[in-house]
Design a protein around this motif. Structure first.
Motif, PDB file in Angstrom:
ATOM      1  N   THR A  36       0.824  -1.214   0.000  1.00 37.63           N
ATOM      2  CA  THR A  36       0.000   0.000   0.000  1.00 37.63           C
ATOM      3  C   THR A  36       0.855   1.261   0.000  1.00 37.63           C
ATOM      4  N   ARG A  37       2.037   1.233   0.647  1.00 37.77           N
ATOM      5  CA  ARG A  37       2.867   2.448   0.712  1.00 37.77           C
ATOM      6  C   ARG A  37       3.739   2.643  -0.516  1.00 37.77           C
ATOM      7  N   THR A  38       4.037   1.535  -1.241  1.00 39.78           N
ATOM      8  CA  THR A  38       5.007   1.673  -2.348  1.00 39.78           C
ATOM      9  C   THR A  38       4.557   1.041  -3.663  1.00 39.78           C
ATOM     10  N   GLY A  39       3.663   0.055  -3.617  1.00 38.70           N
ATOM     11  CA  GLY A  39       3.274  -0.664  -4.839  1.00 38.70           C
ATOM     12  C   GLY A  39       4.203  -1.812  -5.193  1.00 38.70           C
ATOM     13  N   ARG A 151      14.349  -1.498   7.784  1.00 42.44           N
ATOM     14  CA  ARG A 151      13.097  -1.704   7.051  1.00 42.44           C
ATOM     15  C   ARG A 151      12.692  -0.489   6.208  1.00 42.44           C
ATOM     16  N   ALA A 152      13.214   0.688   6.578  1.00 47.35           N
ATOM     17  CA  ALA A 152      12.825   1.898   5.842  1.00 47.35           C
ATOM     18  C   ALA A 152      13.386   1.916   4.425  1.00 47.35           C
ATOM     19  N   THR A 153      14.483   1.178   4.196  1.00 47.25           N
ATOM     20  CA  THR A 153      15.079   1.201   2.848  1.00 47.25           C
ATOM     21  C   THR A 153      15.146  -0.173   2.173  1.00 47.25           C
ATOM     22  N   ALA A 214      15.978  10.316   3.509  1.00 39.93           N
ATOM     23  CA  ALA A 214      14.897  11.029   4.200  1.00 39.93           C
ATOM     24  C   ALA A 214      13.679  10.911   3.284  1.00 39.93           C
ATOM     25  N   GLY A 215      12.966   9.795   3.420  1.00 43.45           N
ATOM     26  CA  GLY A 215      11.930   9.422   2.455  1.00 43.45           C
ATOM     27  C   GLY A 215      10.870  10.478   2.224  1.00 43.45           C
ATOM     28  N   LYS A 216      10.358  11.068   3.296  1.00 43.63           N
ATOM     29  CA  LYS A 216       9.249  12.017   3.150  1.00 43.63           C
ATOM     30  C   LYS A 216       9.655  13.256   2.354  1.00 43.63           C
ATOM     31  N   VAL A 218      12.110  13.480   0.155  1.00 41.04           N
ATOM     32  CA  VAL A 218      12.337  13.124  -1.253  1.00 41.04           C
ATOM     33  C   VAL A 218      10.988  12.930  -1.961  1.00 41.04           C
ATOM     34  N   TYR A 219      10.042  12.372  -1.240  1.00 48.13           N
ATOM     35  CA  TYR A 219       8.701  12.172  -1.795  1.00 48.13           C
ATOM     36  C   TYR A 219       8.090  13.518  -2.219  1.00 48.13           C
ATOM     37  N   LYS A 220       8.172  14.502  -1.301  1.00 45.33           N
ATOM     38  CA  LYS A 220       7.573  15.825  -1.593  1.00 45.33           C
ATOM     39  C   LYS A 220       8.261  16.481  -2.784  1.00 45.33           C
ATOM     40  N   GLY A 279      10.777  -3.154  -7.994  1.00 49.60           N
ATOM     41  CA  GLY A 279      11.146  -2.141  -7.010  1.00 49.60           C
ATOM     42  C   GLY A 279      11.817  -0.957  -7.683  1.00 49.60           C
ATOM     43  N   ASN A 280      12.575  -0.208  -6.880  1.00 50.87           N
ATOM     44  CA  ASN A 280      13.282   0.964  -7.389  1.00 50.87           C
ATOM     45  C   ASN A 280      14.673   0.530  -7.862  1.00 50.87           C
ATOM     46  N   THR A 281      14.889   0.566  -9.168  1.00 48.82           N
ATOM     47  CA  THR A 281      16.193   0.173  -9.714  1.00 48.82           C
ATOM     48  C   THR A 281      17.007   1.395 -10.143  1.00 48.82           C
ATOM     49  N   GLY A 309      12.995  11.531 -14.814  1.00 53.08           N
ATOM     50  CA  GLY A 309      13.697  10.957 -13.667  1.00 53.08           C
ATOM     51  C   GLY A 309      13.879  11.979 -12.555  1.00 53.08           C
ATOM     52  N   PHE A 310      14.088  11.473 -11.343  1.00 53.94           N
ATOM     53  CA  PHE A 310      14.347  12.333 -10.178  1.00 53.94           C
ATOM     54  C   PHE A 310      15.100  11.499  -9.152  1.00 53.94           C
ATOM     55  N   GLY A 311      15.896  12.158  -8.340  1.00 56.04           N
ATOM     56  CA  GLY A 311      16.583  11.367  -7.328  1.00 56.04           C
ATOM     57  C   GLY A 311      17.631  12.140  -6.567  1.00 56.04           C
TER      58      GLY A 311
HETATM   59  O1  UT7 Z   1      14.519   6.836  -6.305  1.00 55.97           O
HETATM   60  C1  UT7 Z   1      15.066   7.826  -5.494  1.00 55.97           C
HETATM   61  C2  UT7 Z   1      14.039   8.685  -4.909  1.00 55.97           C
HETATM   62  N1  UT7 Z   1      13.355   8.003  -3.833  1.00 55.97           N
HETATM   63  C3  UT7 Z   1      12.083   8.291  -3.594  1.00 55.97           C
HETATM   64  O2  UT7 Z   1      11.497   9.020  -4.348  1.00 55.97           O
HETATM   65  C4  UT7 Z   1      11.420   7.725  -2.360  1.00 55.97           C
HETATM   66  C5  UT7 Z   1      10.445   8.743  -1.805  1.00 55.97           C
HETATM   67  N2  UT7 Z   1       9.854   8.350  -0.542  1.00 55.97           N
HETATM   68  C6  UT7 Z   1       8.926   7.348  -0.431  1.00 55.97           C
HETATM   69  O3  UT7 Z   1       8.606   6.697  -1.392  1.00 55.97           O
HETATM   70  C7  UT7 Z   1       8.272   7.152   0.906  1.00 55.97           C
HETATM   71  O4  UT7 Z   1       8.571   8.240   1.768  1.00 55.97           O
HETATM   72  C8  UT7 Z   1       8.671   5.810   1.607  1.00 55.97           C
HETATM   73  C9  UT7 Z   1       8.102   4.639   0.859  1.00 55.97           C
HETATM   74  C10 UT7 Z   1      10.190   5.714   1.677  1.00 55.97           C
HETATM   75  C11 UT7 Z   1       8.101   5.769   3.018  1.00 55.97           C
HETATM   76  O5  UT7 Z   1       6.693   5.943   3.001  1.00 55.97           O
HETATM   77  P1  UT7 Z   1       5.980   6.990   3.966  1.00 55.97           P
HETATM   78  O6  UT7 Z   1       4.547   6.879   3.711  1.00 55.97           O
HETATM   79  O7  UT7 Z   1       6.645   8.320   3.733  1.00 55.97           O
HETATM   80  O8  UT7 Z   1       6.315   6.384   5.378  1.00 55.97           O
HETATM   81  P2  UT7 Z   1       7.107   7.059   6.600  1.00 55.97           P
HETATM   82  O9  UT7 Z   1       8.573   7.083   6.303  1.00 55.97           O
HETATM   83  O10 UT7 Z   1       6.436   8.337   7.003  1.00 55.97           O
HETATM   84  O11 UT7 Z   1       6.817   5.997   7.720  1.00 55.97           O
HETATM   85  C12 UT7 Z   1       5.486   5.794   8.231  1.00 55.97           C
HETATM   86  C13 UT7 Z   1       5.554   4.695   9.276  1.00 55.97           C
HETATM   87  C14 UT7 Z   1       6.646   4.934  10.310  1.00 55.97           C
HETATM   88  O12 UT7 Z   1       6.160   4.468  11.554  1.00 55.97           O
HETATM   89  P3  UT7 Z   1       5.583   5.513  12.639  1.00 55.97           P
HETATM   90  O13 UT7 Z   1       6.707   6.440  12.934  1.00 55.97           O
HETATM   91  O14 UT7 Z   1       4.428   6.190  11.981  1.00 55.97           O
HETATM   92  O15 UT7 Z   1       5.210   4.630  13.784  1.00 55.97           O
HETATM   93  C15 UT7 Z   1       7.766   4.043   9.861  1.00 55.97           C
HETATM   94  O16 UT7 Z   1       8.591   3.634  10.926  1.00 55.97           O
HETATM   95  O17 UT7 Z   1       5.861   3.445   8.643  1.00 55.97           O
HETATM   96  C16 UT7 Z   1       7.005   2.868   9.298  1.00 55.97           C
HETATM   97  N3  UT7 Z   1       7.753   2.112   8.315  1.00 55.97           N
HETATM   98  C17 UT7 Z   1       7.466   0.818   8.041  1.00 55.97           C
HETATM   99  N4  UT7 Z   1       6.548  -0.025   8.527  1.00 55.97           N
HETATM  100  C18 UT7 Z   1       6.518  -1.268   8.027  1.00 55.97           C
HETATM  101  C19 UT7 Z   1       8.771   2.499   7.523  1.00 55.97           C
HETATM  102  N5  UT7 Z   1       9.173   1.491   6.740  1.00 55.97           N
HETATM  103  C20 UT7 Z   1       8.379   0.436   7.040  1.00 55.97           C
HETATM  104  C21 UT7 Z   1       8.309  -0.888   6.555  1.00 55.97           C
HETATM  105  N6  UT7 Z   1       7.350  -1.692   7.072  1.00 55.97           N
HETATM  106  N7  UT7 Z   1       9.128  -1.358   5.598  1.00 55.97           N
END
Ligand code: UT7
Length: 328
Positions: A36-39, A151-153, A214-216, A218-220, A279-281, A309-311
């Motif tokens: 749901t968070r990434t596809g 788990r975040a990456t 810093a996922g959030k 980079v997302y914005k 995934g992200n390659t 592209g972006f990154g």
């Molecule tokens: O290609 C290079 C460019 N990269 C990108 O464009 C990536 C951009 N960022 C993203 O795609 C998203 O920010 C992520 C997929 C990395 C993360 O999604 P998010 O919706 O921004 O999640 P978040 O980092 O705000 O984390 C939400 C919650 C946190 O828990 P709490 O603090 O709310 O309790 C995280 O600890 O989800 C938790 N979390 C996980 N839970 C289960 C983070 N990773 C995971 C995980 N499984 N793998």
């Protein structure tokens, strides 16, 4: 002045699939969260001993064969990667040795935007008459830079390579390119050891070389910049989005792709999504996704494609490419 057209395309994905179910056994995550968070459902992992230049060489040879050329015909190799074999020598040099290609070869580092940057270099080299056939490769062994306890990456990235042969032609294939960078965001996404992060025993023990994001933030950045440059590059070509057959965005997160498509008002069926299976390659994403369209028979001569592209960097880039080959 010669133009650059796509003459051949190829890709390579390692065989090993790492599923969300397997990741559930490795870190505190769930298939439900990742989906749901990434596809993403699964990603590929390079075999032991298989490096970025190995993946690049396999994709590169496939593209050269698709162009109906031999390795000796290639006059320049530009390789985009965020996961180089080593800091030195270039991964491109490793790849040409494995392909039997002998010509100038170098890496371009612009993270996930790397393929679009390399596209600019190839187009300019052809226009300047420096080479008739330029091989552009996006190749990544991202999993080598990932901490599989984070788990975040560790759920996000995968390995693979895509390659395109650009050849000199009388009419444009690559039509317009826009590139950008903002170094103030350099700390938002980093990986690897280097002069600013030397690989001491302590640094290795701390895991300082692993990818950190810093996922959030980079997302914005992504959902702001992608619609902006897509509109700009299409306008540069004197077109509107209605003229675009396929939008091929970098695949970092399905939610980013959807949000950008929505902002642009482009219907889902024209927006290509490949993230579920790989995934992200990083720099390999765009050529891998293009090759997927081609081999599925979804590209016809005359189709206008926007790649975007972006990154890390932060960097961004977009190009309008007219598909000039016949359907696969
Ligand atoms: O290609 C290079 C460019 N990269 C990108 O464009 C990536 C951009 N960022 C993203 O795609 C998203 O920010 C992520 C997929 C990395 C993360 O999604 P998010 O919706 O921004 O999640 P978040 O980092 O705000 O984390 C939400 C919650 C946190 O828990 P709490 O603090 O709310 O309790 C995280 O600890 O989800 C938790 N979390 C996980 N839970 C289960 C983070 N990773 C995971 C995980 N499984 N793998």
């Amino acid at each position: 002045m010669p133009f650059a057209q796509i003459a051949g395309i190829g890709s390579y994905l390692p065989e090993r699939r790492l599923t969300n179910a397997e990741l559930e056994q490795m870190v505190d995550t769930s298939d439900e969260w990742i989906t749901t968070r990434t596809g993403i459902k699964e990603r590929r992992v390079a075999a032991e001993g298989e490096s970025t230049s190995d993946l690049a060489a396999k994709a590169g040879l496939a593209a050269i064969a698709d162009a109906g050329l031999a390795p000796a015909d290639i006059g320049m190799v530009v390789l985009a990667t965020s996961s180089p074999d080593l800091a030195m020598p270039s991964t491109a040099c490793g790849a040409i040795a494995k392909m039997g290609v002998a010509c100038p070869a170098f890496d371009v580092m612009a993270a996930c935007t790397g393929f679009v940057y390399a596209l600019q270099v190839a187009t300019d080299a052809i226009a300047a008459g420096r080479a008739r056939h330029v091989l552009v490769v996006g190749a990544e062994a991202m999993t080598r830079y990932i901490d599989f306890t984070d788990r975040a990456t560790c759920v996000l990235f995968g390995d693979g390579a895509g390659a395109v042969v650009f050849s000199a032609a009388d009419a444009p294939g690559v039509r317009c390119i826009r590139l950008g960078a903002d170094g103030s965001g350099a700390d938002l996404l980093t990986s690897g050891f280097g002069a600013a992060n030397p690989p001491s025993a302590e640094a290795c023990a701390r895991g300082d070389g692993y990818l950190k994001m810093a996922g959030k933030e980079v997302y914005k950045f992504a959902v702001r910049v992608v619609p902006e440059i897509t509109e700009q590059v299409v306008a540069d070509c004197g077109m509107t989005l209605d003229d675009v057959r396929w939008l091929v965005p970098h695949q970092a997160n399905e939610r980013i792709t959807q949000a950008c498509a929505e902002r642009l008002g482009v219907r889902d069926e024209r927006v290509v999504s490949t993230i579920a299976g790989m995934g992200n390659t990083s720099a390999a994403t765009i050529p891998l996704t293009l090759d997927g369209l081609y081999t599925a028979g979804n590209l016809a001569a005359g189709d206008e494609i926007v790649v975007v592209g972006f990154g890390a960097g932060l960097t961004w880039g977009a190009a309008v490419i007219r598909w000039t080959k016949e359907a696969c």
